[in-house]
Design a protein around this motif. Structure first.
Motif, PDB file in Angstrom:
ATOM      1  N   LEU A 184     103.287  39.870 -49.875  1.00  0.00           N
ATOM      2  CA  LEU A 184     102.630  40.367 -50.673  1.00  0.00           C
ATOM      3  C   LEU A 184     102.857  41.199 -51.172  1.00  0.00           C
ATOM      4  N   VAL A 185     103.614  41.812 -51.933  1.00  0.00           N
ATOM      5  CA  VAL A 185     104.759  42.727 -52.215  1.00  0.00           C
ATOM      6  C   VAL A 185     104.071  43.410 -53.356  1.00  0.00           C
ATOM      7  N   GLU A 186     103.451  44.364 -53.359  1.00  0.00           N
ATOM      8  CA  GLU A 186     102.772  45.506 -54.438  1.00  0.00           C
ATOM      9  C   GLU A 186     104.515  46.343 -55.237  1.00  0.00           C
ATOM     10  N   SER A 187     104.216  46.834 -56.627  1.00  0.00           N
ATOM     11  CA  SER A 187     105.750  46.944 -57.152  1.00  0.00           C
ATOM     12  C   SER A 187     104.370  47.898 -58.435  1.00  0.00           C
ATOM     13  N   GLY A 188     105.132  49.016 -59.012  1.00  0.00           N
ATOM     14  CA  GLY A 188     104.695  49.518 -60.145  1.00  0.00           C
ATOM     15  C   GLY A 188     103.947  50.371 -60.231  1.00  0.00           C
ATOM     16  N   CYS A 220     101.399  42.239 -57.777  1.00  0.00           N
ATOM     17  CA  CYS A 220     101.356  42.329 -57.018  1.00  0.00           C
ATOM     18  C   CYS A 220     102.257  39.964 -56.640  1.00  0.00           C
ATOM     19  N   ALA A 221     103.740  40.248 -55.608  1.00  0.00           N
ATOM     20  CA  ALA A 221     104.486  39.461 -55.644  1.00  0.00           C
ATOM     21  C   ALA A 221     103.207  38.310 -54.174  1.00  0.00           C
ATOM     22  N   ALA A 222     103.069  37.556 -54.785  1.00  0.00           N
ATOM     23  CA  ALA A 222     102.888  36.473 -53.470  1.00  0.00           C
ATOM     24  C   ALA A 222     103.788  35.247 -52.715  1.00  0.00           C
ATOM     25  N   SER A 223     103.777  34.966 -51.868  1.00  0.00           N
ATOM     26  CA  SER A 223     104.633  34.056 -51.367  1.00  0.00           C
ATOM     27  C   SER A 223     104.137  33.611 -49.942  1.00  0.00           C
ATOM     28  N   LYS A 230      92.657  58.807 -63.716  1.00  0.00           N
ATOM     29  CA  LYS A 230      92.213  59.982 -63.279  1.00  0.00           C
ATOM     30  C   LYS A 230      92.906  60.555 -62.241  1.00  0.00           C
ATOM     31  N   ALA A 231      92.445  61.604 -62.147  1.00  0.00           N
ATOM     32  CA  ALA A 231      93.462  62.300 -60.904  1.00  0.00           C
ATOM     33  C   ALA A 231      93.161  62.151 -59.322  1.00  0.00           C
ATOM     34  N   GLU A 232      91.223  61.806 -59.792  1.00  0.00           N
ATOM     35  CA  GLU A 232      90.785  60.740 -58.059  1.00  0.00           C
ATOM     36  C   GLU A 232      91.022  59.419 -57.928  1.00  0.00           C
ATOM     37  N   ASP A 233      92.262  58.645 -58.697  1.00  0.00           N
ATOM     38  CA  ASP A 233      92.704  57.514 -58.607  1.00  0.00           C
ATOM     39  C   ASP A 233      94.101  57.410 -58.603  1.00  0.00           C
ATOM     40  N   THR A 234      94.532  58.686 -58.006  1.00  0.00           N
ATOM     41  CA  THR A 234      95.453  58.483 -56.847  1.00  0.00           C
ATOM     42  C   THR A 234      95.367  58.394 -55.467  1.00  0.00           C
ATOM     43  N   ALA A 235      96.053  57.440 -55.094  1.00  0.00           N
ATOM     44  CA  ALA A 235      95.933  56.626 -53.592  1.00  0.00           C
ATOM     45  C   ALA A 235      96.928  55.523 -53.600  1.00  0.00           C
ATOM     46  N   VAL A 236      97.339  54.833 -52.326  1.00  0.00           N
ATOM     47  CA  VAL A 236      98.052  54.078 -52.144  1.00  0.00           C
ATOM     48  C   VAL A 236      96.947  52.425 -52.186  1.00  0.00           C
ATOM     49  N   TYR A 237      97.515  51.494 -53.012  1.00  0.00           N
ATOM     50  CA  TYR A 237      97.445  50.734 -53.883  1.00  0.00           C
ATOM     51  C   TYR A 237      97.852  49.349 -53.310  1.00  0.00           C
ATOM     52  N   TYR A 238      96.418  48.402 -52.889  1.00  0.00           N
ATOM     53  CA  TYR A 238      96.973  47.334 -52.094  1.00  0.00           C
ATOM     54  C   TYR A 238      96.758  45.879 -52.392  1.00  0.00           C
ATOM     55  N   CYS A 239      96.844  44.960 -52.688  1.00  0.00           N
ATOM     56  CA  CYS A 239      96.551  44.176 -52.979  1.00  0.00           C
ATOM     57  C   CYS A 239      96.462  42.897 -51.601  1.00  0.00           C
ATOM     58  N   ASN A 240      94.965  42.359 -51.488  1.00  0.00           N
ATOM     59  CA  ASN A 240      94.733  41.713 -50.380  1.00  0.00           C
ATOM     60  C   ASN A 240      94.405  39.976 -50.730  1.00  0.00           C
ATOM     61  N   ALA A 241      94.570  38.485 -49.856  1.00  0.00           N
ATOM     62  CA  ALA A 241      94.057  37.512 -49.714  1.00  0.00           C
ATOM     63  C   ALA A 241      93.585  37.063 -48.795  1.00  0.00           C
ATOM     64  N   ALA A 242      92.514  35.903 -49.589  1.00  0.00           N
ATOM     65  CA  ALA A 242      91.411  35.873 -48.805  1.00  0.00           C
ATOM     66  C   ALA A 242      91.122  34.422 -49.527  1.00  0.00           C
ATOM     67  N   ARG A 243      90.298  33.586 -47.992  1.00  0.00           N
ATOM     68  CA  ARG A 243      90.245  32.524 -48.571  1.00  0.00           C
ATOM     69  C   ARG A 243      88.787  32.381 -49.777  1.00  0.00           C
ATOM     70  N   TRP A 256      97.381  41.259 -46.250  1.00  0.00           N
ATOM     71  CA  TRP A 256      97.587  42.262 -46.931  1.00  0.00           C
ATOM     72  C   TRP A 256      98.833  43.172 -47.719  1.00  0.00           C
ATOM     73  N   GLY A 257      99.545  43.433 -48.104  1.00  0.00           N
ATOM     74  CA  GLY A 257     100.806  43.776 -48.008  1.00  0.00           C
ATOM     75  C   GLY A 257     101.087  45.625 -48.278  1.00  0.00           C
ATOM     76  N   LEU A 258     102.354  46.175 -48.397  1.00  0.00           N
ATOM     77  CA  LEU A 258     102.570  47.703 -47.630  1.00  0.00           C
ATOM     78  C   LEU A 258     101.491  48.411 -48.605  1.00  0.00           C
TER      79      LEU A 258
END
Length: 122
Positions: A4-8, A22-25, A87-100, A112-114
């Motif tokens: 899972l590779v996040e970008s943007g 998030c590109a999934a493979s 908003k300023a409070e949206d500042t964070a590292v964003y991760y994508c997740n894949a589950a059943r 999880w991606g990085l």
């Protein structure tokens, strides 16, 4: 293997918009629920949004509802998060997740991606 590779991500002023991808493979993407989480320094990883395998059902954290939109393209194995009115409070590292299932996503199971950094300046 599963990837899972996040970008943007990037730096943006408050009120602006960004779209994360998030590109999934390595797994059957169209059979998995997908989600976005975020984590700020010193904070726990926080649920942002989840989408079912079909895309028919989406759920959001109250803090982002009406500003963020989760979507997916099962033909391209891609997950997206459109973020508006940042908003300023949206500042964070964003991760994508894949589950059943969406329950597994919100329980923080699966893959999880990085992550990709989003910084919103006020």
């Amino acid at each position: 293997q599963v990837q899972l590779v996040e970008s943007g991500g990037g730096s943006i002023q408050a009120g602006g918009s960004l779209t994360l991808s998030c590109a999934a493979s390595g797994f059957n993407f169209s059979a998995y629920a997908m989600g976005w989480f975020r984590q700020s320094p010193g904070q726990e990883r926080e649920f942002v949004a989840v989408i079912t395998w079909s895309g028919n059902t989406r759920k959001y954290s109250p803090s982002v509802r009406d500003r963020f939109t989760i979507s997916r393209d099962n033909t391209e194995n891609m997950l997206y998060l459109q973020m508006n009115n940042l908003k300023a409070e949206d500042t964070a590292v964003y991760y994508c997740n894949a589950a059943r299932t969406t329950v597994d996503v919100t329980a923080r199971k699966g893959y999880w991606g990085l992550g990709t950094q989003v910084t919103v300046s006020s």
